[in-house]
Design an enzyme around this catalytic site. Structure first.
Site, PDB file in Angstrom:
ATOM      1  N   CYS A   1       3.606 -13.674  -3.060  1.00 43.68           N
ATOM      2  CA  CYS A   1       3.691 -12.236  -3.364  1.00 43.68           C
ATOM      3  C   CYS A   1       5.023 -12.059  -4.073  1.00 43.68           C
ATOM      4  CB  CYS A   1       3.645 -11.401  -2.088  1.00 43.68           C
ATOM      5  SG  CYS A   1       3.978  -9.634  -2.390  1.00 43.68           S
TER       6      CYS A   1
ATOM      7  N   GLU B   1      10.323  -2.463  -1.352  1.00 45.96           N
ATOM      8  CA  GLU B   1      10.283  -1.230  -2.169  1.00 45.96           C
ATOM      9  C   GLU B   1      11.411  -0.279  -1.777  1.00 45.96           C
ATOM     10  OE1 GLU B   1       8.259  -0.014  -4.756  1.00 45.96           O
ATOM     11  OE2 GLU B   1       7.436  -2.023  -4.912  1.00 45.96           O
TER      12      GLU B   1
ATOM     13  N   ASP C   1       3.273  -5.123 -12.163  1.00 46.42           N
ATOM     14  CA  ASP C   1       3.182  -5.340 -10.715  1.00 46.42           C
ATOM     15  C   ASP C   1       2.899  -3.977 -10.091  1.00 46.42           C
ATOM     16  OD1 ASP C   1       3.647  -6.777  -8.145  1.00 46.42           O
ATOM     17  OD2 ASP C   1       5.409  -5.511  -8.000  1.00 46.42           O
ATOM     18  N   SER C   2       2.655  -3.985  -8.784  1.00 44.01           N
ATOM     19  CA  SER C   2       2.445  -2.710  -8.094  1.00 44.01           C
ATOM     20  C   SER C   2       3.746  -1.924  -7.947  1.00 44.01           C
ATOM     21  CB  SER C   2       1.838  -2.968  -6.711  1.00 44.01           C
ATOM     22  OG  SER C   2       2.697  -3.830  -5.984  1.00 44.01           O
TER      23      SER C   2
ATOM     24  N   HIS D   1       6.889  -9.576  -4.358  1.00 44.69           N
ATOM     25  CA  HIS D   1       7.900  -8.777  -3.653  1.00 44.69           C
ATOM     26  C   HIS D   1       8.770  -9.642  -2.735  1.00 44.69           C
ATOM     27  CE1 HIS D   1       5.710  -5.224  -4.966  1.00 44.69           C
ATOM     28  NE2 HIS D   1       6.581  -4.435  -4.371  1.00 44.69           N
TER      29      HIS D   1
ATOM     30  N   CYS E   1       1.985 -10.107 -10.224  1.00 44.66           N
ATOM     31  CA  CYS E   1       1.560  -9.652  -8.895  1.00 44.66           C
ATOM     32  C   CYS E   1       0.468 -10.616  -8.440  1.00 44.66           C
ATOM     33  CB  CYS E   1       1.002  -8.235  -8.997  1.00 44.66           C
ATOM     34  SG  CYS E   1       0.226  -7.634  -7.491  1.00 44.66           S
TER      35      CYS E   1
HETATM   36  N1  DGL Z   1       3.850  -7.894  -5.405  1.00 47.06           N
HETATM   37  C1  DGL Z   1       2.482  -7.939  -5.161  1.00 47.06           C
HETATM   38  C2  DGL Z   1       1.913  -9.328  -4.993  1.00 47.06           C
HETATM   39  O1  DGL Z   1       2.465 -10.245  -5.557  1.00 47.06           O
HETATM   40  C3  DGL Z   1       1.779  -6.917  -4.376  1.00 47.06           C
HETATM   41  C4  DGL Z   1       2.497  -6.201  -3.272  1.00 47.06           C
HETATM   42  C5  DGL Z   1       1.634  -5.024  -2.857  1.00 47.06           C
HETATM   43  O2  DGL Z   1       1.536  -4.116  -3.676  1.00 47.06           O
HETATM   44  O3  DGL Z   1       1.038  -5.079  -1.774  1.00 47.06           O
HETATM   45  O4  DGL Z   1       0.905  -9.525  -4.359  1.00 47.06           O
END
Ligand code: DGL
Length: 278
Positions: free
Chosen positions: A189, A156, A14-15, A191, A77
């Site tokens: 997402c 984050e 993931d990011s 996150h 992600c």
């Molecule tokens: N967690 C990520 C997603 O599912 C990306 C969040 C990000 O880096 O903008 O899209």
């Protein structure tokens, strides 16, 4: 052709910390497996970057995990799934599982949904990857999409509950519902599950009833189990303490703090790695 070995680890990326929400579901579904998790914390967020940039980031990170012997990859992600799935699949013969197709299959399997909301990054929403995946999965639903870019820095930095995320959640959910009520919400997402408490509370406040919320993790876990079974890559190791190695491209200490809070236990050593040029 890659010759994967069932004893090798599964690479997950993931990011940043968001993919830990997927990792938790993968570890619960596959307790005999070893995992190698990479958070690209030097380049987070992905959700505001161009499709070509996100695809290149996904390729760079996949290369690191493949070089460490990953027998399968999970793109934990949504943004990288929207823009990088084909590019990553083209680099390797090991199974590659994304999070968008499996979440769309989850929606399609639920009866009685007429209109659903999809919350995602700007990139994922603009890509139309969810409407396409839902159509492919045979889900005949109306779709309202809402980008929620501020959720990513909040997650984050560990700002997952309290007045600030509450106000942000109320604003995004208010925009989502402006065109009408929804029967379910997809957290598009990885996150966003970190802010689940505030998202659920905001939906309840604004809809006046509980709405099912669909996350990427359980759906991706089902898809990974199927992929490992189809390729005979399930580990024969006895179930034991979850074995996960954590890699990040920046700030191992910060990752460790948020990761521990989220996974509810020590994440252990977090290794710094470099990936392709920014
Ligand atoms: N967690 C990520 C997603 O599912 C990306 C969040 C990000 O880096 O903008 O899209």
């Amino acid at each position: 052709m890659t010759h994967a070995n069932a004893d090798a680890p599964i690479g997950v990326f993931d990011s940043g910390v968001g993919g830990l929400t997927v990792l938790a579901a993968l570890r619960a579904a596959l307790p005999t497996e070893r995992f190698l998790y990479l958070g690209d914390t030097a380049r987070v967020p992905y959700g505001t970057k161009s499709p070509a940039t996100v695809a290149r980031y996904a390729e760079n990170v996949a290369d690191v995990l493949l070089a460490r012997g990953a027998k399968a990859l999970v793109i934990a992600c949504n943004t990288a799934s929207a823009f990088g799935l084909e590019a990553v699949r083209a680099r390797t013969g090991v199974p590659v599982v994304d999070v968008i197709g499996p979440a769309a299959a989850d929606v399609a399997a639920r009866p009685g949904l007429r209109r659903i909301g999809v919350l995602g990054t700007r990139g994922t929403v603009a890509s139309m990857a969810y409407p396409r995946a839902l159509e492919r999965a045979g889900a005949t639903v109306e779709i309202a999409q809402q980008p929620c870019p501020l959720f990513v820095p909040l997650a984050e930095d560990g700002w997952t509950s309290g007045p600030v995320p509450r106000q942000v959640a109320d604003t995004y959910i208010g925009s989502l519902l402006a065109s009408g009520p929804v029967d379910a919400v997809v957290l598009g997402c990885t996150h966003y599950p970190l802010l689940r408490e505030e998202i659920d509370a905001s939906l309840l406040r604004q809809m006046g009833r509980h709405v099912p919320v669909i996350e990427s993790g359980p759906a991706a876990a089902r898809a990974l189990v199927e992929a490992l079974d189809a390729t005979k890559l399930r580990s024969a190791r006895p179930a034991g303490p979850a074995l996960t190695t954590y890699l990040v491209t920046d700030d191992p200490a910060g990752f460790s703090v948020v990761g521990e809070r989220f996974l509810g236990g020590s994440v252990g050593a977090v290794e710094h790695v470099s990936v392709g040029a920014a």
